[in-house]
Motif scaffolding. Structure first.
Motif, short mmCIF file in Angstrom:
data_model
loop_
_atom_site.label_atom_id
_atom_site.label_comp_id
_atom_site.label_asym_id
_atom_site.label_seq_id
_atom_site.Cartn_x
_atom_site.Cartn_y
_atom_site.Cartn_z
N ASP A 61 0.86 -1.18 0.00
CA ASP A 61 0.00 0.00 0.00
C ASP A 61 0.89 1.23 0.00
OD1 ASP A 61 -2.72 -1.16 0.32
OD2 ASP A 61 -1.89 -1.88 2.22
N LEU A 62 0.66 2.10 -0.99
CA LEU A 62 1.37 3.38 -1.08
C LEU A 62 0.34 4.48 -0.89
CD1 LEU A 62 3.47 2.48 -4.19
CD2 LEU A 62 4.47 3.26 -2.05
N TYR A 63 0.58 5.37 0.05
CA TYR A 63 -0.37 6.44 0.37
C TYR A 63 0.14 7.76 -0.20
CZ TYR A 63 -2.36 3.14 3.67
OH TYR A 63 -2.94 2.04 4.24
N TYR A 64 -0.79 8.52 -0.78
CA TYR A 64 -0.49 9.80 -1.41
C TYR A 64 -1.42 10.87 -0.87
CZ TYR A 64 2.64 7.51 -4.60
OH TYR A 64 3.71 6.81 -5.10
N PRO A 65 -0.99 12.13 -0.94
CA PRO A 65 -1.83 13.20 -0.41
C PRO A 65 -3.12 13.39 -1.21
CG PRO A 65 0.21 14.10 -1.32
CD PRO A 65 0.31 12.61 -1.38
N ASP A 66 -3.12 12.97 -2.48
CA ASP A 66 -4.32 13.13 -3.31
C ASP A 66 -4.22 12.24 -4.54
OD1 ASP A 66 -2.65 14.56 -5.20
OD2 ASP A 66 -2.89 16.31 -3.92
N TYR A 67 -5.31 12.17 -5.27
CA TYR A 67 -5.40 11.32 -6.46
C TYR A 67 -4.42 11.76 -7.54
CZ TYR A 67 -7.44 8.79 -10.38
OH TYR A 67 -7.63 7.97 -11.47
N ALA A 68 -4.27 13.07 -7.73
CA ALA A 68 -3.37 13.58 -8.76
C ALA A 68 -1.93 13.13 -8.51
CB ALA A 68 -3.46 15.10 -8.84
N SER A 69 -1.49 13.17 -7.26
CA SER A 69 -0.13 12.75 -6.92
C SER A 69 0.07 11.26 -7.17
CB SER A 69 0.17 13.05 -5.45
OG SER A 69 0.09 14.41 -5.18
N ALA A 70 -0.92 10.46 -6.81
CA ALA A 70 -0.84 9.01 -7.05
C ALA A 70 -0.81 8.72 -8.54
CB ALA A 70 -2.02 8.31 -6.38
N SER A 71 -1.64 9.40 -9.28
CA SER A 71 -1.69 9.20 -10.74
C SER A 71 -0.37 9.58 -11.39
CB SER A 71 -2.83 10.01 -11.35
OG SER A 71 -4.07 9.55 -10.87
N GLU A 72 0.23 10.66 -10.94
CA GLU A 72 1.52 11.08 -11.48
C GLU A 72 2.61 10.07 -11.14
OE1 GLU A 72 4.60 14.79 -10.96
OE2 GLU A 72 2.45 15.20 -10.80
N ALA A 73 2.58 9.52 -9.94
CA ALA A 73 3.61 8.58 -9.49
C ALA A 73 3.65 7.33 -10.37
CB ALA A 73 3.38 8.19 -8.04
N VAL A 74 2.50 6.85 -10.83
CA VAL A 74 2.49 5.62 -11.62
C VAL A 74 2.98 5.83 -13.05
CG1 VAL A 74 0.74 4.48 -10.20
CG2 VAL A 74 0.04 5.75 -12.24
N THR A 75 3.28 7.07 -13.41
CA THR A 75 3.86 7.33 -14.73
C THR A 75 5.38 7.52 -14.65
OG1 THR A 75 3.58 9.74 -14.60
CG2 THR A 75 1.72 8.45 -15.48
#
Length: 106
Positions: A61-75
């Motif tokens: 499980d990787l936690y991010y401050p928001d959806y945009a940050s998580a989406s950017e991380a997977v790229t």
């Protein structure tokens, strides 16, 4: 704004020994290098007492401050390495979920 969690659920591998030999370096260490996460949890499912197969084997499980940050991380290049290795190692199947954290950790 609520946190977002990326969950990787590894189903039971065909060879747990082979999976475990590669998991620390090719999955866990690479997950730690994902940009922007605020927390990481890794877990292994306890075996069932009767010896029957569990519904899953391991999770990250990787936690991010928001959806945009998580989406950017997977790229990121780190995510590219992670997902390539995940495809090779997950011989029993794998699921990746993005979730909205409704009740954050206190």
């Amino acid at each position: 704004m609520s946190e977002t969690k990326i969950t990787v659920i590894y189903d039971n591998p065909l060879s747990p020994e082979e999976f475990e030999a590669s998991y620390p370096e090719q999955q866990l260490d690479v997950a730690r290098s994902f940009p922007g996460h605020i927390r990481l949890e890794a877990s292994k499912v306890w075996p069932k007492e009767d010896g029957s197969p569990t519904p899953a084997y391991r999770m990250i499980d990787l936690y991010y401050p928001d959806y945009a940050s998580a989406s950017e991380a997977v790229t990121s290049p780190e995510a590219g390495r992670f997902f390539e290795a995940m495809g090779r190692l997950s011989t029993g199947g794998v699921r990746v979920l993005f979730s909205d954290i409704e009740v954050p950790q206190a």
